[in-house]
Design a protein around this motif. Structure first.
Motif, PDB file in Angstrom:
ATOM      1  N   HIS A   1      11.368 -25.523  60.276  1.00  0.00           N
ATOM      2  CA  HIS A   1      10.394 -24.921  61.196  1.00  0.00           C
ATOM      3  C   HIS A   1      11.066 -24.429  62.470  1.00  0.00           C
ATOM      4  CE1 HIS A   1       6.723 -27.126  59.263  1.00  0.00           C
ATOM      5  NE2 HIS A   1       7.212 -26.146  58.521  1.00  0.00           N
ATOM      6  N   ALA A   2      12.115 -25.129  62.897  1.00  0.00           N
ATOM      7  CA  ALA A   2      12.814 -24.695  64.101  1.00  0.00           C
ATOM      8  C   ALA A   2      13.509 -23.358  63.891  1.00  0.00           C
ATOM      9  CB  ALA A   2      13.834 -25.751  64.522  1.00  0.00           C
ATOM     10  N   LEU A   3      13.871 -23.080  62.646  1.00  0.00           N
ATOM     11  CA  LEU A   3      14.648 -21.864  62.370  1.00  0.00           C
ATOM     12  C   LEU A   3      13.786 -20.672  61.991  1.00  0.00           C
ATOM     13  CD1 LEU A   3      17.592 -23.508  60.395  1.00  0.00           C
ATOM     14  CD2 LEU A   3      17.696 -22.487  62.667  1.00  0.00           C
ATOM     15  N   GLY A   4      12.520 -20.834  61.738  1.00  0.00           N
ATOM     16  CA  GLY A   4      11.677 -19.673  61.479  1.00  0.00           C
ATOM     17  C   GLY A   4      10.593 -19.962  60.467  1.00  0.00           C
ATOM     18  N   THR A   5       9.587 -19.130  60.505  1.00  0.00           N
ATOM     19  CA  THR A   5       8.409 -19.334  59.660  1.00  0.00           C
ATOM     20  C   THR A   5       8.522 -18.654  58.311  1.00  0.00           C
ATOM     21  OG1 THR A   5       7.365 -17.397  60.639  1.00  0.00           O
ATOM     22  CG2 THR A   5       6.921 -19.535  61.671  1.00  0.00           C
ATOM     23  N   THR A   6       9.585 -17.880  58.100  1.00  0.00           N
ATOM     24  CA  THR A   6       9.715 -17.144  56.834  1.00  0.00           C
ATOM     25  C   THR A   6      10.637 -17.845  55.853  1.00  0.00           C
ATOM     26  OG1 THR A   6      11.560 -15.838  57.685  1.00  0.00           O
ATOM     27  CG2 THR A   6       9.336 -14.967  58.021  1.00  0.00           C
ATOM     28  N   LEU A   7      11.006 -19.093  56.118  1.00  0.00           N
ATOM     29  CA  LEU A   7      11.945 -19.829  55.278  1.00  0.00           C
ATOM     30  C   LEU A   7      11.208 -20.779  54.337  1.00  0.00           C
ATOM     31  CD1 LEU A   7      14.525 -20.752  58.058  1.00  0.00           C
ATOM     32  CD2 LEU A   7      14.780 -18.963  56.330  1.00  0.00           C
ATOM     33  N   ARG A   8      11.825 -21.010  53.179  1.00  0.00           N
ATOM     34  CA  ARG A   8      11.250 -21.928  52.210  1.00  0.00           C
ATOM     35  C   ARG A   8      12.366 -22.762  51.587  1.00  0.00           C
ATOM     36  NH1 ARG A   8       9.884 -18.530  48.303  1.00  0.00           N
ATOM     37  NH2 ARG A   8      11.453 -19.230  46.767  1.00  0.00           N
ATOM     38  N   VAL A   9      12.130 -24.076  51.465  1.00  0.00           N
ATOM     39  CA  VAL A   9      13.081 -24.968  50.806  1.00  0.00           C
ATOM     40  C   VAL A   9      12.634 -25.176  49.369  1.00  0.00           C
ATOM     41  CG1 VAL A   9      14.087 -27.279  50.761  1.00  0.00           C
ATOM     42  CG2 VAL A   9      13.689 -26.145  52.947  1.00  0.00           C
ATOM     43  N   ASP A  10      13.528 -24.854  48.411  1.00  0.00           N
ATOM     44  CA  ASP A  10      13.200 -25.034  47.000  1.00  0.00           C
ATOM     45  C   ASP A  10      13.742 -26.339  46.441  1.00  0.00           C
ATOM     46  OD1 ASP A  10      11.902 -22.659  47.075  1.00  0.00           O
ATOM     47  OD2 ASP A  10      13.242 -21.587  45.720  1.00  0.00           O
ATOM     48  N   SER A  11      14.864 -26.814  46.954  1.00  0.00           N
ATOM     49  CA  SER A  11      15.407 -28.088  46.474  1.00  0.00           C
ATOM     50  C   SER A  11      16.339 -28.654  47.534  1.00  0.00           C
ATOM     51  CB  SER A  11      16.161 -27.908  45.147  1.00  0.00           C
ATOM     52  OG  SER A  11      17.324 -27.120  45.333  1.00  0.00           O
ATOM     53  N   PHE A  12      16.498 -29.993  47.472  1.00  0.00           N
ATOM     54  CA  PHE A  12      17.368 -30.661  48.429  1.00  0.00           C
ATOM     55  C   PHE A  12      17.961 -31.899  47.764  1.00  0.00           C
ATOM     56  CE2 PHE A  12      17.788 -34.116  51.580  1.00  0.00           C
ATOM     57  CZ  PHE A  12      18.865 -33.607  52.298  1.00  0.00           C
TER      58      PHE A  12
END
Length: 569
Positions: free
Chosen positions: A487-498
């Motif tokens: 969220h700190a890096l932007g609203t257009t990002l999505r995490v698919d796996s970690f």
């Protein structure tokens, strides 16, 4: 090449043996081995071995475990004569090792040969003469009865000389040279003539050695010839049936194996098949073929690389990199599908279970080899091999989709270099691709630090970054550190796996975080990696690494203006 080779080359007849038994037999024990490196192998060299190299190779053959060693042709070579004398006089021959020397059937040569062995506790004298029709007619101009008289006269002469030296236990070896091209009845008569003249019996053993002096038939025909001789030799209980296969058709090993099935008990050859023309049977390959079928050959090849280097240094003949079991590349896979299968095989291999690793018929460790060079990378390699090297050398276990991504990067580098990608080059590519984007001072998005804080909505984080060469601090809040960082890096990002993994053990172990992310406006996903002794720091670096790679695919600084990157505090 001529259009009809049948007009020029005569096919040799097959053996009439309709009740042959050898095809239904298996090899369940090793043969008696005779190493001919110091004679047959030596004759085939551009520069025959000197005394020092012959002595060094003899010591190595003894160490490997050969109990019979052909040490030379002393009647025609002063070096060979001197080496035989040194071996005997200086006590270099162990009590359980029998030296053998070879000579043609000529009285002066036989006398010189026996003289070379004076004082030996036990010795084999190898007499031979060519018996095939073209040799009888063209080379010697002799009839079959004359050939038999020649054999009888010279074996009797050897018997008289050796009977006069009872301090040595003498063994005759007789070879009808060119056996494989000789009519079986003629070869049998020659061998039986030698057996009778020597008076073979319980205290007078004889070795009948049947060579493919020039290999001219398929291996199965040679096996038929051996089984026929095995059935018909006189005084068979007192005869050791030996074979000396050459490799003119490239089937020396197959001929030796099938001969063992057909009744042969002894094999002559060189360590790596170094003999006249195309060489003779390769004893290393033959012995290790037995080993991979559960039959210990009685020879010690547990340090095969050392044996190979000694043989190369003594003979000045290099071993081919694809030589079975021994070559530098024989346990190396560049093909992607092979690498993937090998990697899975190692993962499934039980420590105390039967060896079942795809593409590896023998455990390299049994030969003193390591697993280090099994998987190597070039432009033909695939994701499995690359992943295997990174896991083996650096403990990095990549998710499968990351393997696909990184293999494309490696393939591009391999194509550009037109060479093999070394392990160090592979790791440098990994660092450059995944670890550098978050921490490279020249990067467009660089991590400098972070601070956690509590927030009523959840976990807060403040990131200290450099974005396009400008210092910048951003904040985000989420249900945990990962979501807060995104969220700190932007609203257009999505995490698919970690994923998080530990590299190493103990106090110096570091954490490895791998994250797969997507960004609106960029096709596909990108992986990012963070590595740090602090697990949270590794996580943050992984996210920044992935975002930096995604950012590089977008429109640069315009990404900030369109909302893909956050504004600084």
């Amino acid at each position: 090449m001529i259009s009809n080779p049948a007009e020029k080359y005569r096919r040799l007849p097959v053996v009439d043996l309709p009740d042959r038994q050898w095809p239904s037999r298996t090899i369940d024990r090793p043969p008696v081995w005779l190493a001919t490196d110091l004679r047959d192998g030596n004759q085939a060299l551009f520069e025959p071995m000197n005394r020092d190299r012959k002595m060094r190779l003899f010591r190595e053959l003894v160490r490997i475990g050969f109990k019979e060693i052909e040490v030379g042709f002393p009647a025609t070579s002063q070096i060979d004569f001197d080496v035989v004398r040194e071996l005997i006089e200086d006590g270099h021959v162990p009590a359980d090792v029998t030296p053998m020397v070879m000579t043609q059937i000529r009285e002066d040569l036989i006398a010189r040969t026996v003289e070379s062995l004076r004082g030996a506790p036990r010795a084999i004298v190898h007499l031979y003469n060519a018996t095939a029709p073209v040799w009888r007619k063209v080379v010697f101009g002799m009839s079959v009865p004359q050939v038999m008289q020649l054999v009888e006269r010279h074996v009797l002469y050897l018997k008289r000389l050796t009977d006069a030296a009872p301090q040595t236990q003498w063994i005759l070896q007789y070879s009808p040279e060119t056996f494989c091209m000789t009519e079986l009845e003629v070869a049998l008569e020659a061998c039986n003539t030698a057996i009778r003249a020597w008076d073979a019996g319980p205290q007078r053993p004889v070795i009948v050695n049947l060579p493919t002096t020039v290999e001219v038939t398929t291996a199965n025909v040679f096996a038929d010839q051996i089984e026929w001789m095995h059935r018909h030799l006189e005084r068979r209980a007192h005869v050791v049936l030996s074979v000396h296969p050459h490799n003119d058709r490239g089937t020396g090993v197959a001929s030796a194996e099938q001969a063992l099935m057909a009744g042969a008990e002894r094999i002559e050859g060189c360590l790596f098949g170094n003999g006249e023309r195309s060489g003779n049977v390769d004893l290393v390959t033959l012995a290790l073929n037995l080993y991979t079928h559960g039959v210990h050959p009685g020879l010690d090849f547990s340090e095969i690389a050392s044996i190979a280097r000694i043989a190369e240094e003594c003979t000045s003949v290099p071993i081919h990199p694809r030589h079975p079991y021994v070559g530098d590349l024989v346990f190396t896979a560049f093909s992607g599908s092979h690498q993937d299968a090998i990697k899975k095989g190692f993962a499934a291999q039980a420590e105390d279970g039967p060896w079942q690793v795809p593409y590896l018929p023998i455990d390299p460790k049994d030969l003193g080899r390591t697993y280090d060079s099994i998987v190597r990378v070039n432009s033909q390699s695939g994701k499995g091999g690359i992943a295997s090297l990174l896991e083996r050398d650096h403990g990095v276990v990549m998710p499968r989709r990351m393997q696909v991504e990184f293999s494309a990067i490696v393939q591009k580098a391999a194509d550009a270099s037109e060479a093999e990608v070394s392990g160090s080059m592979l790791w440098a590519l990994f660092e450059q691709t995944y670890l550098a984007p978050a921490v490279d001072p020249e990067g467009s998005l660089v991590y400098r630090g972070h601070r956690l804080f509590d927030d009523p909505a959840g976990q807060g984080i403040e990131l200290d970054l450099v974005i396009d060469a400008r210092p910048c601090r951003v904040r985000g809040v989420g249900t945990g550190p990962l979501e807060a960082t995104v969220h700190a890096l932007g609203t257009t990002l999505r995490v698919d796996s970690f994923e998080e993994r530990s590299l190493g053990q103990g106090a110096e172990a570091s954490a490895l975080a791998i994250v797969e992310m997507a960004m609106r406006g960029v096709n596909g996903t990108r992986f990012g990696v963070g590595r740090n002794v602090n697990t949270l720091t590794a996580l943050v670096q992984a996210v920044i690494s992935a975002v930096a790679r995604l950012k590089a695919e977008s429109s640069g600084t315009a990404a900030v203006r369109t909302g893909r990157m956050p504004a600084c505090l």
